[in-house]
Structures are given as C-alpha cells and as structure tokens.
Design an enzyme around this catalytic site. Structure first.
Site, PDB file in Angstrom:
ATOM      1  CG  HIS A 252       1.074   6.882  33.384  1.00 34.12           C
ATOM      2  ND1 HIS A 252       0.524   5.624  33.486  1.00 34.12           N
ATOM      3  CD2 HIS A 252       1.719   6.919  32.178  1.00 34.12           C
ATOM      4  CE1 HIS A 252       0.813   4.939  32.392  1.00 34.12           C
ATOM      5  NE2 HIS A 252       1.535   5.689  31.587  1.00 34.12           N
ATOM      6  CG  ASN A 253       4.735   8.907  39.300  1.00 28.76           C
ATOM      7  OD1 ASN A 253       5.724   9.155  38.606  1.00 28.76           O
ATOM      8  ND2 ASN A 253       4.636   7.807  40.021  1.00 28.76           N
ATOM      9  CG  HIS A 256       6.282   8.413  33.423  1.00 25.60           C
ATOM     10  ND1 HIS A 256       7.075   7.517  32.748  1.00 25.60           N
ATOM     11  CD2 HIS A 256       5.378   8.872  32.504  1.00 25.60           C
ATOM     12  CE1 HIS A 256       6.673   7.428  31.483  1.00 25.60           C
ATOM     13  NE2 HIS A 256       5.648   8.247  31.305  1.00 25.60           N
ATOM     14  CG  HIS A 311       4.572  12.406  28.094  1.00 25.27           C
ATOM     15  ND1 HIS A 311       5.451  12.570  29.125  1.00 25.27           N
ATOM     16  CD2 HIS A 311       4.268  11.083  28.076  1.00 25.27           C
ATOM     17  CE1 HIS A 311       5.672  11.406  29.695  1.00 25.27           C
ATOM     18  NE2 HIS A 311       4.968  10.484  29.077  1.00 25.27           N
ATOM     19  CG  ASP A 312       1.934  10.139  30.469  1.00 30.20           C
ATOM     20  OD1 ASP A 312       1.047   9.975  29.610  1.00 30.20           O
ATOM     21  OD2 ASP A 312       2.902   9.357  30.604  1.00 30.20           O
ATOM     22  CG  ASP A 421       5.977   7.727  26.809  1.00 35.74           C
ATOM     23  OD1 ASP A 421       6.058   7.904  28.036  1.00 35.74           O
ATOM     24  OD2 ASP A 421       4.899   7.518  26.221  1.00 35.74           O
ATOM     25  CD  GLN A 472       9.390  -4.774  31.223  1.00 37.87           C
ATOM     26  OE1 GLN A 472       8.201  -4.884  30.962  1.00 37.87           O
ATOM     27  NE2 GLN A 472       9.987  -3.621  31.133  1.00 37.87           N
TER      28      GLN A 472
END
Ligand code: 5GP
Ligand code: MN
Length: 562
Positions: A252-253, A256, A311-312, A421, A472
């Site tokens: 979540h960087n 991303h 968003h993050d 996302d 996945q």
C-alpha cells in the site's frame, strides 16, 4: 499559596495535577522524580515520559506548562524505557545478548571439531535472529528497550502509529521533491502520454519522482488544470504531500496509489486524444472504451482521479481486521467502522485543507462541497468488507441504469474505483505478478505480528496456509471476476479488454496451484519411502539382535505395515 491545575489523560484515563505556581523544576521533572506525572503514569525510574498537547505536538514537562481545561487535556505517554535492555530482558527471564553469545561459542566449538555448522545450529541462529528482528521492529514491545524506531526524527509522530511504520524520511522526501520539480517543467513525450493511458503501463520502470510527473500529466491531459483553475505549483505541492504521506511498505505504497489512479485514468481517455489508429488495438482502458467522458461531468472525473490518488494515504500495512482486533487508535477513533478508509480520507483532506496544497482552492464553495462528498464516498467504498453491499447495489440498478440519475452515477463511481483498486491482475503478467509478491509480503508481516501478539490470525494472510496461487485463484474467482463481469454488463466491450486478461491470470495460477500440489504429493511420497526404508533397516537390525522376539505393538514395525 497559588496553584495551577494541569489536565491530562494517561491511557485514556483522565487525570489532573495540581502544583504551586513557584514549584521548582526538580519537583516536576527531575532526576529524583517525586513528580506528579511520573506517578500518574506509574512509570519506572528509567522510563521516558512524553507529553502531547491537543494538536499532537510534544511539549516540555516543566513548571511553565500552560494551564489548560478538562476540554483541552494534554496526553501523557510512557515511551520506550530508557534502560539497559539486557537488564530488563534478563529480569523477564530471557537475555538475548547472552543467548546470541552462547550460540556463537557453541558454533565456534563445533566449527573447530566438525568443520561445518550443523543444520540444527543454523536453524537455532535463524530463530534467534528472527526473534531479535521481531523485538526490534514491533513498537508494541518497545518497553523491552530493543525497538528501533526508523521513523523520521523531526516528523511529528501521528498518534495513530501503533506499529513501526516505514514513514518516509525527510531526506528521502527532499531528494524526490527536488527531482520532481526539476523534471516537472520538462515536456513529456506524446508517446509516453499515450502509453500512460493503457493498462499495459509498466509502473516498475518508473521511479517516484517520475511517477509524480506522470500524475501531473494526468491532471493536465484531462483538462483539469484549465477547467478547475488549478495552479501548477499548487498541484505540484499537492502531489508532493501525497507522495510524502504514502509509507514505505510493501504493497500500500505510492506506486500502488499510482497504479490505481492510472487504471482509473486509462479509463478516462477521450476519443479525441487517440491520434494513432494502432492504439485502438492496444488500448483497452475502461472508460476510454466506454466513452465515459461523454457520459459524466468533468467534476465527477476529478473526484474519481483525486480519490484514486488519495485512497490509501498513510496506510500502515495492517488491515482493518488487525486495527479492530488490536484496538489501535485508528479503530478507537473511528469506532471500528472502516478505520483505515476513514483515515485515508481524513489525511487527504488534511492535505487539501492547506492552502498551498489545495488543488480545489479556486472553486466555488458548492463545487468544493460536491467534490468533498464525492471523494469521501469513493474512498470509503474501497473498504473490501463493503464489497457485496456495493456490488449488490450496482446489480440492482443495472437493469435501468441511467447516467442522468445521481444515485446511479454515485454507485458507478464507487464500482469504478473498486475495480481500479483491485485491478492488478488485469495488467500484463510481468507487471501483475510482482504486485502479488508485495501483497503477500505485507499480508505475512501482518499475520506474523498477529501471532506474536496473540491476536486472531487473518486466514488469507497466514504464511502457513496461503500460497501465491491459492491466494489468487480464490480472489479472482470470487471477487475479481464477479465484480468485473457486472461492470461488463453495463459496458460489454470490457469483456475482451479487462476480463480476458483476468481469466488468463486465473488459468496461470490454477496451473501453478496444480503444479504445487503435484510437487507436494511427490515430496510426501519420497518422504514416506525414505521413512519406510529407515523402518525396514530398523526392523532388520532389531530382528538381528532379538531374533526370537516379535515386534511390539507400538514398534516402528506397525508404521512400516501401515
Ligand atoms: P486496498 O487495501 O488496496 O484499498 O483494497 C484492496 C484489498 O483487496 C487489498 O488490501 C487486498 O486485501 C485485496 N486485494 C487486492 N488485490 C488483490 C490480489 O491481487 N490478490 C488478493 N489475494 N487480494 C487482493
Ligand atoms: Mn488500494
């Protein structure tokens, strides 16, 4: 005697301290601490106390403290004990340094005698190392005195950091900002601008300063600069603040954030910007294909782009389940209701509240209000626990979907940001697969900490239960495809362009899962065979030495027979 009263909280408990106005410094904070704060905090002689004002700034504990009211309490905290860690750890029944020393001595001895470190010693070393690493990296255990806070010294610590977060250092930010500003005036080639509009875009080829330039290009190419009178220095400051507030964590960087935005943008290309027919074959962006630019206002697009960018923000790498189970400050603050998403959004508006980084500052109040409402809706929609709720709402409006209906458009915007996302698997495999590695790294880190802290372990994050393909196949089958397919009901052309690559990814990971399963079975078979062989040898020698005696019921003989 005149006194003053200081109101503060300790672990959320309201406390107050009263002392004379001419109180000597020693009485409040001195080497012998007969002081009020130390006893209120039940702090030991070597502990360090920190006092925060309501703004979250650290303030000096001194007789000159501003008197306050119960409504504006200071917050008192005991932080990492200022003590000898070995002493403290020893008192707790373990001593890491002496364990390491004994291990080293043992290894040296074995090396002299056997010439090679045996596997068992190697394993022990690994365990001690990982134990040390955990003690050093978990802020929660900072009272052991081993915690290494790698965060920036002068940066104001957010009260939300329950764990060590790899916040960006000031040097890193300054370096990237300088590069970004140098590059921002350069013209980005038409080729890159077009490539940026495709979901094939490979984020791994671009460094952070360049990514900031690319984000700037997106705002420019969507005509936001002109339409919403965004000054370029304000946009640059906004992008820099955004960059600064994404942490250096595996998934979540900032990269991303860029990918999600880029997926949103590749959906926003106007037909007018497609100058070369060959791009028609290569581009399969959502809204370019769906021609959404004609169906929605510029302001909706601005909401979506900015929501994706923000968003993050300030994600710490631990999801909502963790926040709630660990009762972090975020969970407390937001009453367990989407703590992370609420925080991402609050940080976004913290940035937008500052005039120098408020890209909406030239807009009339009613537009600002509409944008704020839209961004809040979009960012809060990224909480995956709301996935079914939002998807079901979308399904229910689909049969009579109307672009003129605001409620319908709002739901569509939420669906679009959700699709962006989680859209990594719609990208080429060489771009998508490293993202999965990053995600699992972050997941495993969380489940390790959950185990260490005795919290419920989030099953899909458990390194003992999850593999790359198992993670996945389930996600694609039950989350990605159902979502993408609903969107394709509204825009049938998406089938070919974003659903096909996801199906390919599903085949790829299904094959990988089968191969892993086969490998596991083969390993189990050869282990069994090896065991059987050992047992057979054991039986033979046992039969040799006790030739008259039959095997005992619980001897390896039974295992062999089994
Ligand atoms: P985000 O946290 O990025 O706002 O929301 C997306 C969430 O969906 C992630 O945290 C993660 O749990 C999940 N997710 C996104 N992409 C993938 C993926 O490719 N595989 C799996 N297993 N989960 C994903
Ligand atoms: Mn995200």
């Amino acid at each position: 005697m005149e006194t003053k009263i200081i109101y503060f909280t300790m672990n959320g408990r309201p406390e107050q301290a009263e002392f004379p106005l001419d109180c000597p410094a020693q009485d409040v904070k001195g080497p012998f601490f007969p002081d009020l704060f130390r006893s209120a905090a039940e702090a030991g002689p070597h502990d360090i106390l920190k006092l925060y004002n309501p703004k979250g700034n650290i303030i000096n504990i001194s007789p000159n403290l501003e008197p306050n009211s119960p409504q504006s309490r200071y917050k008192l905290e005991v932080v990492a004990a200022d003590c000898n860690s070995a002493e403290l750890a020893g008192a707790l029944g373990f001593d890491l340094s002496s364990m390491e020393k004994r291990l080293q001595d043992l290894e040296k001895k074995i090396l002299i005698e056997a010439g090679e470190t045996p596997a068992v010693v190697y394993e022990m070393k690994k365990q001690v190392d990982s134990f040390r690493e955990k003690l050093e990296s978990v802020e929660h255990l900072s009272w052991l005195g081993l915690f290494k806070d790698l965060s920036e010294g002068t940066h104001k610590p957010s009260p939300f950091y329950h764990k060590r977060t790899l916040r960006k250092t000031r040097e890193e930010c300054e370096h990237v900002q300088e590069k970004f500003l140098q590059m921002s005036s350069l013209e980005v080639s038409e080729e890159v601008r077009q490539y940026l509009k495709t979901p094939n875009f490979d984020n791994w080829q671009w460094e952070d300063a360049e990514i900031m330039v690319l984000l700037q290009v997106m705002y420019t190419d969507l005509d936001f600069i002109a339409t919403f009178t965004i000054e370029s220095d304000i946009l640059q400051r906004f992008l820099f603040e955004v960059y600064r507030r994404y942490n250096n964590i595996p998934f979540h960087n900032f990269k991303h954030c860029f990918c999600v935005t880029q997926m949103t943008v590749c959906s926003r290309t106007s037909t007018a910007s497609i100058v070369l027919p060959c791009f028609l074959e290569q581009m399969y962006g959502l809204i370019w294909l769906t021609d959404l630019r004609r169906k929605m206002d510029g302001i909706d697009l601005l909401i979506m782009l900015t929501s994706a960018v923000c968003h993050d923000l300030d994600h710490t790498g631990y999801n909502n389940a963790y926040q709630i189970n660990a009762r972090t400050e975020l969970a407390l603050r937001y009453n367990d209701i989407s703590p992370l998403e609420n925080h991402h959004c609050a940080v976004a508006f913290e940035i937008l509240e500052k005039t120098e980084s408020n890209i909406f500052r030239n807009l009339p109040m009613d537009q600002y209000k509409r944008i704020r409402e839209g961004i809040i809706k979009c960012i809060l929609a990224t909480d995956m626990t709301r996935h079914n709720e939002i998807l079901n709402k979308f399904k229910s409006i689909l049969p009579a979907f109307d672009f003129a209906n605001k409620d319908h458009k709002d739901v569509l915007m939420m669906i679009l940001i959700k699709v962006s996302d989680i859209s990594n698997e719609a990208r080429p495999m060489e771009v998508a697969e490293p993202w999965l590695d990053c995600l699992l790294q972050e997941f495993f880190n969380q489940s390790d900490v959950e185990k260490l802290e005795g919290l419920p372990v989030t099953p899909f994050m458990d390194r003992d239960k999850v593999t790359k393909p198992s993670s996945q196949t389930g996600f694609i089958r039950f989350v990605l495809l159902p979502l993408f397919m609903e969107l394709a009901n509204l825009f049938p052309c998406l089938e070919q362009h974003i659903i096909d690559p996801v199906r390919k990814a599903l085949d790829y990971y299904t094959e990988m899962e089968k191969a892993l399963e086969r490998e596991k079975q083969n390993r189990a078979q050869s282990e069994n065979a090896a065991k059987s062989k050992e047992t057979a040898v054991g039986m033979q020698s046992s039969a040799d030495s006790h030739s008259d005696a039959g095997p005992e019921p619980s001897t390896p003989g039974n295992t062999f027979k089994d």
